[in-house]
Structures are given as structure tokens and as C-alpha cells.
Motif scaffolding. Sequence first.
Motif, PDB file in Angstrom:
ATOM      1  N   ARG A  16       0.834  -1.201   0.000  1.00  0.00           N
ATOM      2  CA  ARG A  16       0.000   0.000   0.000  1.00  0.00           C
ATOM      3  C   ARG A  16       0.869   1.251   0.000  1.00  0.00           C
ATOM      4  O   ARG A  16       0.632   2.179  -0.764  1.00  0.00           O
ATOM      5  N   LEU A  17       1.904   1.286   0.846  1.00  0.00           N
ATOM      6  CA  LEU A  17       2.805   2.442   0.890  1.00  0.00           C
ATOM      7  C   LEU A  17       3.506   2.636  -0.449  1.00  0.00           C
ATOM      8  O   LEU A  17       3.600   3.760  -0.952  1.00  0.00           O
ATOM      9  N   ALA A  18       4.032   1.547  -1.004  1.00  0.00           N
ATOM     10  CA  ALA A  18       4.776   1.636  -2.257  1.00  0.00           C
ATOM     11  C   ALA A  18       3.889   2.021  -3.438  1.00  0.00           C
ATOM     12  O   ALA A  18       4.381   2.527  -4.439  1.00  0.00           O
ATOM     13  N   SER A  19       2.590   1.831  -3.322  1.00  0.00           N
ATOM     14  CA  SER A  19       1.691   2.132  -4.438  1.00  0.00           C
ATOM     15  C   SER A  19       1.375   3.622  -4.571  1.00  0.00           C
ATOM     16  O   SER A  19       0.904   4.051  -5.613  1.00  0.00           O
ATOM     17  N   GLY A  25      10.524   4.906  -2.108  1.00  0.00           N
ATOM     18  CA  GLY A  25      11.119   3.740  -1.480  1.00  0.00           C
ATOM     19  C   GLY A  25      10.677   3.581  -0.046  1.00  0.00           C
ATOM     20  O   GLY A  25      10.307   4.557   0.607  1.00  0.00           O
ATOM     21  N   VAL A  26      10.716   2.339   0.425  1.00  0.00           N
ATOM     22  CA  VAL A  26      10.350   2.006   1.804  1.00  0.00           C
ATOM     23  C   VAL A  26      11.414   1.050   2.340  1.00  0.00           C
ATOM     24  O   VAL A  26      11.815   0.111   1.651  1.00  0.00           O
ATOM     25  N   GLY A  41      10.750  -0.305  -3.684  1.00  0.00           N
ATOM     26  CA  GLY A  41      10.643   0.996  -4.339  1.00  0.00           C
ATOM     27  C   GLY A  41      11.760   1.252  -5.324  1.00  0.00           C
ATOM     28  O   GLY A  41      12.837   0.661  -5.260  1.00  0.00           O
ATOM     29  N   SER A  42      11.508   2.171  -6.241  1.00  0.00           N
ATOM     30  CA  SER A  42      12.458   2.467  -7.311  1.00  0.00           C
ATOM     31  C   SER A  42      13.757   3.073  -6.794  1.00  0.00           C
ATOM     32  O   SER A  42      14.818   2.833  -7.359  1.00  0.00           O
ATOM     33  N   LEU A  43      13.713   3.840  -5.715  1.00  0.00           N
ATOM     34  CA  LEU A  43      14.915   4.472  -5.178  1.00  0.00           C
ATOM     35  C   LEU A  43      15.916   3.435  -4.680  1.00  0.00           C
ATOM     36  O   LEU A  43      17.127   3.626  -4.783  1.00  0.00           O
ATOM     37  N   PHE A  44      15.419   2.326  -4.163  1.00  0.00           N
ATOM     38  CA  PHE A  44      16.286   1.316  -3.565  1.00  0.00           C
ATOM     39  C   PHE A  44      16.491   0.087  -4.450  1.00  0.00           C
ATOM     40  O   PHE A  44      17.056  -0.914  -4.005  1.00  0.00           O
ATOM     41  N   ALA A  45      16.054   0.152  -5.696  1.00  0.00           N
ATOM     42  CA  ALA A  45      16.211  -0.979  -6.614  1.00  0.00           C
ATOM     43  C   ALA A  45      17.677  -1.176  -6.959  1.00  0.00           C
ATOM     44  O   ALA A  45      18.451  -0.221  -7.047  1.00  0.00           O
TER      45      ALA A  45
END
Length: 141
Positions: A16-19, A25-26, A41-45
Motif C-alpha cells: 500500500r505504501l509503495a503504491s 522507497g520504503v 521501491g524504485s529508489l532502492f532498486a
Amino acid sequence: MTSTTAPPEVEATLNRLASYKNVQGVLILARPNGIILRSTGSLFALPPATAAAAAHAGDDEGVEGTSNGAEPVAAPTTSETARAYAKAAVRMVEAVGSEVRDVDEDKADDLRFLRIRTKRHELIITPDEQYILVVVQDPTH
């Protein structure tokens, strides 16, 4: 994305947060050491090359995932960005939490929520006794 077995309600909350469109990112960190238990999340990929190496880390064929062509080396499962944010979040929670306790004469107060906004990101940090939740979002949305 780093994955550990988590209860369904934790997975649902993370999804839910990531959506949300502004969430980049989480992180869920263990306390007090800041080990990353879960990231999304995309920031932490992971970068594409690293992600491919992680997927093939168990393969004995080829040179990827080995050191000097000998023993297999564990491929990273979290990005350098995730590790940097985790380290910073733990330090902020420790520093601000210490100051909060210093202000309270009875030393009974604890940090419950920390929100930091920069030009590029907004960090929402929620510490508890066992975990630290870090949500990074784009402040321009």
C-alpha cells in the motif's frame, strides 16, 4: 528488492505504501543495528547488472558471482542507496531520540515520528522498540 518472510499484514502495508505515486522507497530496519530487513521501491532498486548477478549468484557456471574465478561471492541484495539511507536513518533516530530524552526531566519521553524534508526527498521515519520504518517520497507531488 530485499525479501524476508513477513506476515501478510506487513506485506499488505508495504504494498500500500509503495503504491502511492510520490513514494520512491520504503525500508524496514532492525533496531538497534539498522540491518535492512526489507526494502522496496524504485529508489532502492538494484542496478540491472547487480540484479542479474544476484539472480545468478548460486550458479556455478560462468564467472559472474565469483572472486578471482574461484569461490562464489554472495551478490548484494540491497543497493548502496538503501544502505546509505538506512545508516542515515539510524543515526538520525539515535541523535534526535537522545535529544528528546535529554529535554524531558523524567527521561520518559521517546521519539515516535520524524519527518525531514529536503529539496529532493521527504523522509518519514517511524521508530519503535524493534524496528524503524523509513518512507522516502518526492516532496514536489
